[in-house]
Enzyme design. Sequence first.
Site, PDB file in Angstrom:
ATOM      1  N   SER A 233      -6.065  14.215  -1.366  1.00  0.00           N
ATOM      2  CA  SER A 233      -5.742  12.792  -1.276  1.00  0.00           C
ATOM      3  C   SER A 233      -5.426  12.173  -2.633  1.00  0.00           C
ATOM      4  O   SER A 233      -4.910  11.061  -2.709  1.00  0.00           O
ATOM      5  CB  SER A 233      -6.887  12.025  -0.616  1.00  0.00           C
ATOM      6  OG  SER A 233      -7.030  12.390   0.739  1.00  0.00           O
TER       7      SER A 233
ATOM      8  N   GLY B 203      -5.581  12.282   3.812  1.00  0.00           N
ATOM      9  CA  GLY B 203      -4.353  12.652   3.129  1.00  0.00           C
ATOM     10  C   GLY B 203      -3.946  11.576   2.145  1.00  0.00           C
ATOM     11  O   GLY B 203      -4.530  10.490   2.110  1.00  0.00           O
TER      12      GLY B 203
ATOM     13  N   GLY C 218      -1.329   8.878  -0.102  1.00  0.00           N
ATOM     14  CA  GLY C 218      -0.182   7.991  -0.005  1.00  0.00           C
ATOM     15  C   GLY C 218      -0.241   6.930   1.075  1.00  0.00           C
ATOM     16  O   GLY C 218      -1.272   6.672   1.701  1.00  0.00           O
TER      17      GLY C 218
ATOM     18  N   CYS D 145      -9.905   8.667   7.366  1.00  0.00           N
ATOM     19  CA  CYS D 145      -9.153   8.202   6.202  1.00  0.00           C
ATOM     20  C   CYS D 145      -7.688   7.939   6.564  1.00  0.00           C
ATOM     21  O   CYS D 145      -7.392   6.986   7.268  1.00  0.00           O
ATOM     22  CB  CYS D 145      -9.298   9.176   5.046  1.00  0.00           C
ATOM     23  SG  CYS D 145      -8.883   8.455   3.443  1.00  0.00           S
TER      24      CYS D 145
ATOM     25  N   GLN E 239      -5.841   5.307   9.468  1.00  0.00           N
ATOM     26  CA  GLN E 239      -4.742   4.367   9.264  1.00  0.00           C
ATOM     27  C   GLN E 239      -3.572   4.667  10.190  1.00  0.00           C
ATOM     28  O   GLN E 239      -2.940   3.748  10.738  1.00  0.00           O
ATOM     29  CB  GLN E 239      -4.301   4.410   7.805  1.00  0.00           C
ATOM     30  CG  GLN E 239      -5.374   3.992   6.819  1.00  0.00           C
ATOM     31  CD  GLN E 239      -5.050   4.408   5.393  1.00  0.00           C
ATOM     32  OE1 GLN E 239      -3.944   4.856   5.092  1.00  0.00           O
ATOM     33  NE2 GLN E 239      -6.025   4.276   4.500  1.00  0.00           N
TER      34      GLN E 239
ATOM     35  N   ASN F  20     -12.010   7.427  -0.552  1.00  0.00           N
ATOM     36  CA  ASN F  20     -10.866   7.661  -1.421  1.00  0.00           C
ATOM     37  C   ASN F  20      -9.619   7.187  -0.698  1.00  0.00           C
ATOM     38  O   ASN F  20      -9.004   7.942   0.051  1.00  0.00           O
ATOM     39  CB  ASN F  20     -10.745   9.146  -1.793  1.00  0.00           C
ATOM     40  CG  ASN F  20      -9.479   9.433  -2.560  1.00  0.00           C
ATOM     41  OD1 ASN F  20      -8.846   8.529  -3.108  1.00  0.00           O
ATOM     42  ND2 ASN F  20      -9.074  10.697  -2.593  1.00  0.00           N
TER      43      ASN F  20
ATOM     44  N   TYR G  98      -4.971   2.334   0.630  1.00  0.00           N
ATOM     45  CA  TYR G  98      -4.414   1.490   1.693  1.00  0.00           C
ATOM     46  C   TYR G  98      -5.521   1.184   2.694  1.00  0.00           C
ATOM     47  O   TYR G  98      -6.493   1.944   2.818  1.00  0.00           O
ATOM     48  CB  TYR G  98      -3.241   2.183   2.393  1.00  0.00           C
ATOM     49  CG  TYR G  98      -2.023   2.312   1.513  1.00  0.00           C
ATOM     50  CD1 TYR G  98      -0.970   1.406   1.605  1.00  0.00           C
ATOM     51  CD2 TYR G  98      -1.929   3.330   0.566  1.00  0.00           C
ATOM     52  CE1 TYR G  98       0.145   1.516   0.786  1.00  0.00           C
ATOM     53  CE2 TYR G  98      -0.825   3.444  -0.267  1.00  0.00           C
ATOM     54  CZ  TYR G  98       0.206   2.527  -0.153  1.00  0.00           C
ATOM     55  OH  TYR G  98       1.296   2.626  -0.979  1.00  0.00           O
TER      56      TYR G  98
ATOM     57  N   HIS H   6     -15.282   9.056   4.426  1.00  0.00           N
ATOM     58  CA  HIS H   6     -15.370  10.495   4.667  1.00  0.00           C
ATOM     59  C   HIS H   6     -16.760  10.881   5.163  1.00  0.00           C
ATOM     60  O   HIS H   6     -17.677  11.058   4.359  1.00  0.00           O
ATOM     61  CB  HIS H   6     -15.056  11.261   3.377  1.00  0.00           C
ATOM     62  CG  HIS H   6     -13.618  11.160   2.975  1.00  0.00           C
ATOM     63  ND1 HIS H   6     -12.664  12.080   3.355  1.00  0.00           N
ATOM     64  CD2 HIS H   6     -12.962  10.226   2.246  1.00  0.00           C
ATOM     65  CE1 HIS H   6     -11.485  11.725   2.866  1.00  0.00           C
ATOM     66  NE2 HIS H   6     -11.640  10.605   2.193  1.00  0.00           N
TER      67      HIS H   6
ATOM     68  N   GLU I  96     -17.691  13.652   6.097  1.00  0.00           N
ATOM     69  CA  GLU I  96     -18.030  14.994   5.587  1.00  0.00           C
ATOM     70  C   GLU I  96     -18.490  14.943   4.136  1.00  0.00           C
ATOM     71  O   GLU I  96     -18.852  15.980   3.567  1.00  0.00           O
ATOM     72  CB  GLU I  96     -16.817  15.923   5.723  1.00  0.00           C
ATOM     73  CG  GLU I  96     -15.773  15.795   4.641  1.00  0.00           C
ATOM     74  CD  GLU I  96     -14.878  14.582   4.752  1.00  0.00           C
ATOM     75  OE1 GLU I  96     -14.030  14.386   3.866  1.00  0.00           O
ATOM     76  OE2 GLU I  96     -15.015  13.825   5.736  1.00  0.00           O
TER      77      GLU I  96
END
Length: 370
Positions: free
Chosen positions: A45, A219, A221, A246, A250, A288, A291, A331, A333
Amino acid sequence: MRKQLVLEDGTVLTGEGFGSDRTRFAEVVFNTGMTGYQEVISDPSYCAQFVCFTYPLIGNYGINRDDFETVNPAIAGVIVKEHCEHPSNFRSEETLDEFLKAKDIPGIAGVDTRKLTKLIRRNGTMKAMITSVDESIDHVLRQIESTELAKDQVKHVSTVKPYVVPGRGQRIVLVDYGMKHGILRELTKRSCHITVVPYHTTAEEIIRLKPDAIMLSNGPGDPKDVPEAIDTIRQLIGTVPILGICLGHQLIALACGADTVKMKFGHRGNNQPVKDLRTGRTYITSQNHGYAVDHTSIDHTALELTQVSLNDQTVEGLSHTDYAVRTYQYHPESSPGPQDTEHLFDEFLDLLATEPRKLKEVESCHSVKI
């Protein structure tokens, strides 16, 4: 070798280079974690980003074989106050400098990371370059101004071909948008049979794998840079239970008609408090992302807000009102970070026992209520 970090606003910070000597262009962000630098550096990411570590000493426990989140890191560069040249830890196998050299990732040390973090908090994330001090500042600034950030980051970090991690439990299709290995570890710990597929896998191809559930990974961006994923998810909603983490969170929001916005400086660290609106409990989470789902855009969708950030009230969790769809911005995890929310994997797998497996024809999924 002396290096300089040049920001698009004209700020120049100089320091000592370590790792690769190459010149790199990227977006500069900061991470507030006190530990876990190896997981951060290997987190897909962080593709095309310079990470400024706010903790002043990085590299003191070296690099080991067990804490990677991907095989080939996509991070653009590392910015630290001090990097440790002589780590001390029984698991250490090489220094941070040696690892970055091997992966051709530049680093810069001796930088006032406190000043840099304050700049990012005030001005937002910025484009930047790590170069030799011999480079002309005016020339570097012209390069920064004329260069755009990459919009195909997911393509660069997703798996190229499907592969299977065998297990005797629930059959999970994991769509890889830049997946951390921590997600695989949590699923294999629960004996799941996992099929990892590339980001552009179609809804029909996923359904043909006869999954008990679908998981959408993290992921890098802007989620709007992956329109094919949004369309695929729109078709999959209502077929089998779906969990988004994450970026997956979105993308589900966009597929359901909500909107996403770029944050000023994002959430990156292991200490982000999140409140569960259903139970009233607060968790400390690892995050992390740059957006976020626009809170107001949820109102006219079939999505229900379930969790919020206690720092800025941004959307941290969503649930579909009609189908078994759950999403989390953070996250569960961890890797690195607190393990407060690992139970969410168990809750999702428990959901599969109560939710009928529908496996509708994909052609009919266009009529799914979202």
